[in-house]
Design a protein around this motif. Sequence first.
Motif, PDB file in Angstrom:
ATOM      1  N   UNK A  86     -42.275  18.220   1.755  1.00  0.00           N
ATOM      2  CA  UNK A  86     -43.567  18.005   1.086  1.00  0.00           C
ATOM      3  C   UNK A  86     -43.897  16.543   0.777  1.00  0.00           C
ATOM      4  N   UNK A  87     -43.029  15.618   1.114  1.00  0.00           N
ATOM      5  CA  UNK A  87     -43.287  14.196   0.880  1.00  0.00           C
ATOM      6  C   UNK A  87     -43.642  13.535   2.209  1.00  0.00           C
ATOM      7  N   UNK A  88     -44.759  12.815   2.245  1.00  0.00           N
ATOM      8  CA  UNK A  88     -45.222  12.248   3.508  1.00  0.00           C
ATOM      9  C   UNK A  88     -45.550  10.775   3.375  1.00  0.00           C
ATOM     10  N   UNK A  89     -44.905   9.977   4.245  1.00  0.00           N
ATOM     11  CA  UNK A  89     -45.214   8.562   4.396  1.00  0.00           C
ATOM     12  C   UNK A  89     -45.987   8.381   5.700  1.00  0.00           C
ATOM     13  N   UNK A  90     -46.731   7.290   5.845  1.00  0.00           N
ATOM     14  CA  UNK A  90     -47.449   7.064   7.108  1.00  0.00           C
ATOM     15  C   UNK A  90     -46.474   6.955   8.285  1.00  0.00           C
ATOM     16  N   UNK A 111     -40.774  14.984   4.534  1.00  0.00           N
ATOM     17  CA  UNK A 111     -39.394  15.150   4.104  1.00  0.00           C
ATOM     18  C   UNK A 111     -39.320  15.694   2.685  1.00  0.00           C
ATOM     19  N   UNK A 112     -38.116  15.778   2.145  1.00  0.00           N
ATOM     20  CA  UNK A 112     -37.904  16.288   0.792  1.00  0.00           C
ATOM     21  C   UNK A 112     -36.796  15.482   0.116  1.00  0.00           C
ATOM     22  N   UNK A 113     -36.430  15.857  -1.100  1.00  0.00           N
ATOM     23  CA  UNK A 113     -35.397  15.133  -1.848  1.00  0.00           C
ATOM     24  C   UNK A 113     -34.051  15.209  -1.134  1.00  0.00           C
ATOM     25  N   UNK A 114     -33.721  16.365  -0.563  1.00  0.00           N
ATOM     26  CA  UNK A 114     -32.457  16.507   0.162  1.00  0.00           C
ATOM     27  C   UNK A 114     -32.374  15.525   1.325  1.00  0.00           C
ATOM     28  N   UNK A 115     -33.471  15.359   2.052  1.00  0.00           N
ATOM     29  CA  UNK A 115     -33.502  14.406   3.162  1.00  0.00           C
ATOM     30  C   UNK A 115     -33.273  12.975   2.657  1.00  0.00           C
TER      31      UNK A 115
END
Length: 195
Positions: A141-145, A150-154
């Motif tokens: 649920x986290x997206x960079x350009x 990704x997520x916290x585990x990643x």
Amino acid sequence: MQAARGASLSDAHTGPESHVHPVRWAEFAAVAVFLLVLDQITKLWAVATLVPGQPQELIGSVLQLNIIRNPGAAFSTGTGFTWFFTTLSIAATIGVLWFARRVRHRGWAIALGILVAGISGNLVDRLTREPGFYVGHVVDFLQLPNWPIFNVADMCINVAAVLIVILSFRGIGLDGSVDGGAKDEVETGSEDEAK
């Protein structure tokens, strides 16, 4: 019977590598449990709050919240091999736990704690989420350009990888020993700083 004066027979049969260092194990476990719980809480929040296909800006366009269910690995590779990633994650978790028993250095305890949290965070998804046991899709649920969602585990896996590279580059072993070449560099650097 005594193995040596002042040492019990049981001490003679147990070297430093044959038992878990309680302080380092506690540090490893505390880091691992805290980050695993953080990963799972953030995923529960994301599932309950975010709507697929409707990204929300968190820090402008630099960091957005955008939930997806990922059956594969980074960049959605291997989407048909979820069972393989699950098996690999189980093996990796067991491997890290085995190495963690031998840790005598705080840096390694922290690095391996972060690593096992990352691996097991995504493993929990694969074991418990839809479409079913062992083939569950990971919540990202986290997206960079120009980067996969990704997520916290990643994040944990990547941070742990950097720490492991640094510790290895410095020649620091799991037991805290420093290899000869790295030790010479550290001592030379210390002497240069003293001048």
